[in-house]
Design a protein around this motif. Sequence first.
Motif, PDB file in Angstrom:
ATOM      1  N   SER A 174      77.779  -6.465 -35.673  1.00 37.49           N
ATOM      2  CA  SER A 174      76.942  -6.718 -36.838  1.00 37.49           C
ATOM      3  C   SER A 174      75.657  -7.426 -36.439  1.00 37.49           C
ATOM      4  CB  SER A 174      77.702  -7.572 -37.863  1.00 37.49           C
ATOM      5  OG  SER A 174      78.815  -6.868 -38.377  1.00 37.49           O
ATOM      6  N   ALA A 175      75.782  -8.380 -35.519  1.00 39.45           N
ATOM      7  CA  ALA A 175      74.601  -9.118 -35.072  1.00 39.45           C
ATOM      8  C   ALA A 175      73.605  -8.193 -34.387  1.00 39.45           C
ATOM      9  CB  ALA A 175      75.013 -10.248 -34.140  1.00 39.45           C
ATOM     10  N   LEU A 176      74.100  -7.278 -33.547  1.00 41.55           N
ATOM     11  CA  LEU A 176      73.205  -6.338 -32.870  1.00 41.55           C
ATOM     12  C   LEU A 176      72.538  -5.406 -33.878  1.00 41.55           C
ATOM     13  CD1 LEU A 176      72.047  -5.192 -30.251  1.00 41.55           C
ATOM     14  CD2 LEU A 176      74.078  -3.717 -30.083  1.00 41.55           C
ATOM     15  N   GLN A 177      73.299  -4.978 -34.874  1.00 37.85           N
ATOM     16  CA  GLN A 177      72.726  -4.099 -35.903  1.00 37.85           C
ATOM     17  C   GLN A 177      71.634  -4.837 -36.679  1.00 37.85           C
ATOM     18  OE1 GLN A 177      75.365  -1.527 -38.043  1.00 37.85           O
ATOM     19  NE2 GLN A 177      74.216  -1.731 -39.950  1.00 37.85           N
ATOM     20  N   GLU A 178      71.876  -6.101 -37.026  1.00 37.14           N
ATOM     21  CA  GLU A 178      70.868  -6.890 -37.727  1.00 37.14           C
ATOM     22  C   GLU A 178      69.608  -7.022 -36.868  1.00 37.14           C
ATOM     23  OE1 GLU A 178      72.433 -10.654 -38.847  1.00 37.14           O
ATOM     24  OE2 GLU A 178      73.764  -9.848 -40.395  1.00 37.14           O
ATOM     25  N   TRP A 179      69.818  -7.272 -35.580  1.00 41.91           N
ATOM     26  CA  TRP A 179      68.676  -7.415 -34.666  1.00 41.91           C
ATOM     27  C   TRP A 179      67.844  -6.132 -34.670  1.00 41.91           C
ATOM     28  CZ3 TRP A 179      66.481  -5.059 -30.524  1.00 41.91           C
ATOM     29  CH2 TRP A 179      65.595  -5.812 -29.738  1.00 41.91           C
ATOM     30  N   ALA A 180      68.509  -4.988 -34.586  1.00 38.09           N
ATOM     31  CA  ALA A 180      67.806  -3.711 -34.551  1.00 38.09           C
ATOM     32  C   ALA A 180      67.076  -3.443 -35.868  1.00 38.09           C
ATOM     33  CB  ALA A 180      68.790  -2.586 -34.251  1.00 38.09           C
ATOM     34  N   GLN A 181      67.751  -3.664 -36.980  1.00 39.83           N
ATOM     35  CA  GLN A 181      67.149  -3.378 -38.278  1.00 39.83           C
ATOM     36  C   GLN A 181      65.968  -4.292 -38.567  1.00 39.83           C
ATOM     37  OE1 GLN A 181      70.595  -3.595 -40.850  1.00 39.83           O
ATOM     38  NE2 GLN A 181      70.951  -1.395 -40.719  1.00 39.83           N
ATOM     39  N   ALA A 182      66.038  -5.534 -38.070  1.00 35.74           N
ATOM     40  CA  ALA A 182      64.924  -6.459 -38.267  1.00 35.74           C
ATOM     41  C   ALA A 182      63.667  -5.979 -37.555  1.00 35.74           C
ATOM     42  CB  ALA A 182      65.309  -7.851 -37.769  1.00 35.74           C
ATOM     43  N   ARG A 183      63.835  -5.086 -36.600  1.00 36.80           N
ATOM     44  CA  ARG A 183      62.696  -4.548 -35.846  1.00 36.80           C
ATOM     45  C   ARG A 183      62.405  -3.097 -36.186  1.00 36.80           C
ATOM     46  NH1 ARG A 183      64.997  -8.591 -33.871  1.00 36.80           N
ATOM     47  NH2 ARG A 183      63.921 -10.135 -32.570  1.00 36.80           N
ATOM     48  N   GLY A 184      62.982  -2.631 -37.271  1.00 38.91           N
ATOM     49  CA  GLY A 184      62.710  -1.281 -37.731  1.00 38.91           C
ATOM     50  C   GLY A 184      63.411  -0.194 -36.939  1.00 38.91           C
ATOM     51  N   MET A 185      64.408  -0.556 -36.177  1.00 39.88           N
ATOM     52  CA  MET A 185      65.146   0.432 -35.384  1.00 39.88           C
ATOM     53  C   MET A 185      66.355   0.956 -36.157  1.00 39.88           C
ATOM     54  SD  MET A 185      65.418  -1.233 -31.577  1.00 39.88           S
ATOM     55  CE  MET A 185      64.049  -2.035 -30.748  1.00 39.88           C
ATOM     56  N   ALA A 186      66.831   2.105 -35.753  1.00 46.22           N
ATOM     57  CA  ALA A 186      68.086   2.639 -36.281  1.00 46.22           C
ATOM     58  C   ALA A 186      69.241   1.779 -35.768  1.00 46.22           C
ATOM     59  CB  ALA A 186      68.260   4.085 -35.831  1.00 46.22           C
ATOM     60  N   PRO A 187      70.391   1.810 -36.442  1.00 45.59           N
ATOM     61  CA  PRO A 187      71.546   1.054 -35.952  1.00 45.59           C
ATOM     62  C   PRO A 187      71.944   1.510 -34.550  1.00 45.59           C
ATOM     63  CG  PRO A 187      71.903   1.794 -38.197  1.00 45.59           C
ATOM     64  CD  PRO A 187      70.664   2.480 -37.728  1.00 45.59           C
ATOM     65  N   PRO A 188      72.528   0.628 -33.753  1.00 45.72           N
ATOM     66  CA  PRO A 188      72.974   1.017 -32.417  1.00 45.72           C
ATOM     67  C   PRO A 188      74.088   2.055 -32.486  1.00 45.72           C
ATOM     68  CG  PRO A 188      73.779  -1.166 -32.990  1.00 45.72           C
ATOM     69  CD  PRO A 188      72.812  -0.786 -34.053  1.00 45.72           C
ATOM     70  N   VAL A 189      74.216   2.820 -31.409  1.00 50.98           N
ATOM     71  CA  VAL A 189      75.292   3.812 -31.328  1.00 50.98           C
ATOM     72  C   VAL A 189      76.188   3.448 -30.146  1.00 50.98           C
ATOM     73  CG1 VAL A 189      73.978   5.660 -32.393  1.00 50.98           C
ATOM     74  CG2 VAL A 189      73.850   5.349 -29.935  1.00 50.98           C
ATOM     75  N   TYR A 190      77.450   3.829 -30.262  1.00 52.94           N
ATOM     76  CA  TYR A 190      78.446   3.506 -29.246  1.00 52.94           C
ATOM     77  C   TYR A 190      79.098   4.793 -28.749  1.00 52.94           C
ATOM     78  CZ  TYR A 190      77.745  -1.128 -31.148  1.00 52.94           C
ATOM     79  OH  TYR A 190      77.161  -2.299 -31.567  1.00 52.94           O
ATOM     80  N   ALA A 191      79.252   4.892 -27.451  1.00 53.81           N
ATOM     81  CA  ALA A 191      79.840   6.089 -26.850  1.00 53.81           C
ATOM     82  C   ALA A 191      80.916   5.683 -25.857  1.00 53.81           C
ATOM     83  CB  ALA A 191      78.767   6.917 -26.139  1.00 53.81           C
ATOM     84  N   VAL A 192      82.013   6.438 -25.866  1.00 51.57           N
ATOM     85  CA  VAL A 192      83.079   6.211 -24.885  1.00 51.57           C
ATOM     86  C   VAL A 192      82.674   6.922 -23.588  1.00 51.57           C
ATOM     87  CG1 VAL A 192      85.520   6.540 -24.337  1.00 51.57           C
ATOM     88  CG2 VAL A 192      84.815   6.101 -26.713  1.00 51.57           C
ATOM     89  N   LEU A 193      82.423   6.160 -22.554  1.00 52.38           N
ATOM     90  CA  LEU A 193      82.053   6.751 -21.262  1.00 52.38           C
ATOM     91  C   LEU A 193      83.287   7.157 -20.461  1.00 52.38           C
ATOM     92  CD1 LEU A 193      79.128   4.409 -20.116  1.00 52.38           C
ATOM     93  CD2 LEU A 193      79.027   6.530 -21.450  1.00 52.38           C
ATOM     94  N   GLU A 194      84.364   6.406 -20.651  1.00 51.86           N
ATOM     95  CA  GLU A 194      85.584   6.706 -19.884  1.00 51.86           C
ATOM     96  C   GLU A 194      86.780   6.083 -20.578  1.00 51.86           C
ATOM     97  OE1 GLU A 194      87.384   6.235 -15.318  1.00 51.86           O
ATOM     98  OE2 GLU A 194      85.575   5.161 -15.927  1.00 51.86           O
ATOM     99  N   ARG A 195      87.894   6.808 -20.502  1.00 50.06           N
ATOM    100  CA  ARG A 195      89.172   6.249 -20.948  1.00 50.06           C
ATOM    101  C   ARG A 195      90.143   6.384 -19.797  1.00 50.06           C
ATOM    102  NH1 ARG A 195      94.229   6.864 -22.643  1.00 50.06           N
ATOM    103  NH2 ARG A 195      94.968   5.891 -24.596  1.00 50.06           N
ATOM    104  N   ALA A 196      90.553   5.261 -19.261  1.00 45.87           N
ATOM    105  CA  ALA A 196      91.441   5.255 -18.104  1.00 45.87           C
ATOM    106  C   ALA A 196      92.755   4.569 -18.487  1.00 45.87           C
ATOM    107  CB  ALA A 196      90.771   4.543 -16.933  1.00 45.87           C
ATOM    108  N   GLY A 197      93.680   4.520 -17.535  1.00 49.64           N
ATOM    109  CA  GLY A 197      94.961   3.865 -17.763  1.00 49.64           C
ATOM    110  C   GLY A 197      95.939   4.743 -18.521  1.00 49.64           C
ATOM    111  N   SER A 198      97.078   4.157 -18.823  1.00 51.58           N
ATOM    112  CA  SER A 198      98.132   4.882 -19.521  1.00 51.58           C
ATOM    113  C   SER A 198      97.965   4.746 -21.021  1.00 51.58           C
ATOM    114  CB  SER A 198      99.503   4.329 -19.109  1.00 51.58           C
ATOM    115  OG  SER A 198      99.647   2.984 -19.580  1.00 51.58           O
ATOM    116  N   ASP A 199      98.813   5.481 -21.768  1.00 52.26           N
ATOM    117  CA  ASP A 199      98.767   5.371 -23.221  1.00 52.26           C
ATOM    118  C   ASP A 199      99.124   3.964 -23.684  1.00 52.26           C
ATOM    119  OD1 ASP A 199      98.023   7.992 -23.458  1.00 52.26           O
ATOM    120  OD2 ASP A 199     100.064   8.734 -23.825  1.00 52.26           O
ATOM    121  N   HIS A 200     100.004   3.315 -22.922  1.00 54.06           N
ATOM    122  CA  HIS A 200     100.434   1.962 -23.288  1.00 54.06           C
ATOM    123  C   HIS A 200      99.446   0.889 -22.839  1.00 54.06           C
ATOM    124  CE1 HIS A 200     104.232   3.514 -24.706  1.00 54.06           C
ATOM    125  NE2 HIS A 200     104.459   4.101 -23.531  1.00 54.06           N
ATOM    126  N   GLU A 201      98.696   1.173 -21.789  1.00 54.82           N
ATOM    127  CA  GLU A 201      97.727   0.206 -21.281  1.00 54.82           C
ATOM    128  C   GLU A 201      96.399   0.908 -20.995  1.00 54.82           C
ATOM    129  OE1 GLU A 201      99.240  -1.884 -17.928  1.00 54.82           O
ATOM    130  OE2 GLU A 201     100.877  -2.818 -19.036  1.00 54.82           O
TER     131      GLU A 201
END
Length: 229
Positions: free
Chosen positions: A160-187
């Motif tokens: 939320s803080a990052l989104q507020e920072w971006a919007q205060a400067r006229g930017m679109a909200p930040p976006v998040y992307a999964v670069l990698e998913r490693a490990g097991s289903d349990h961990e």
Amino acid sequence: MKLSADLAGFSARIGHQFRRPELLLRAVTHSSLASATRPSNERLEFLGDRVLGLTMAEALFSADRGAAEGLLAPRFNALVRQETCADVAREVGLGDVLKLGRSEMMTGGRRKEALLGDAMEAVIAAVYLDAGFETARDMVLRLWGARIAAAAEKARDAKSALQEWAQARGMAPPVYAVLERAGSDHEPLFTIEARLENDATATAQAGSKRAAEQAAAQALLARMEAGDD
């Protein structure tokens, strides 16, 4: 001058006993009922807006000592805007004691957001003139308390803080992307990238997507705030 029963009850609800009751009467008098001998609350509204603003700025500054101006500003605006003042006015029953002309009465003036918000600011000014800044500040902090706490809680949410920072400067909200998913289903181990419209990025890893997003947002926010300095 002695307060009427309804104004005495309102005075009790906001937690202030007026030494100069005429100030409260003026604060609840709308321009539609004003006369040469009965001034409206417009001048008080002007003053109350400034008292409210200083109180909120001070409260936010103290609640989050690490926040940059770009993060504090949108929280401040949310706390002092007319809609918030009107919400507080409804909670203390200010609409019930407003002194309105017939035209405003007939058109639902007691429920109008603008009238309520303005009158709430006028009440703040009345308390300020009656007993000084500290008393007015204490009343505002009491009436706005839950809202200030919510703003402080939101400050601890990095996304939320990052989104507020971006919007205060006229930017679109930040976006998040999964670069990698490693490990097991349990961990599992997620690697998340947070990206702003200006192409600034930061990555972080955690055992859940939510935690990784928060960590990436925190890292990117710290980088951006360092750049602001």
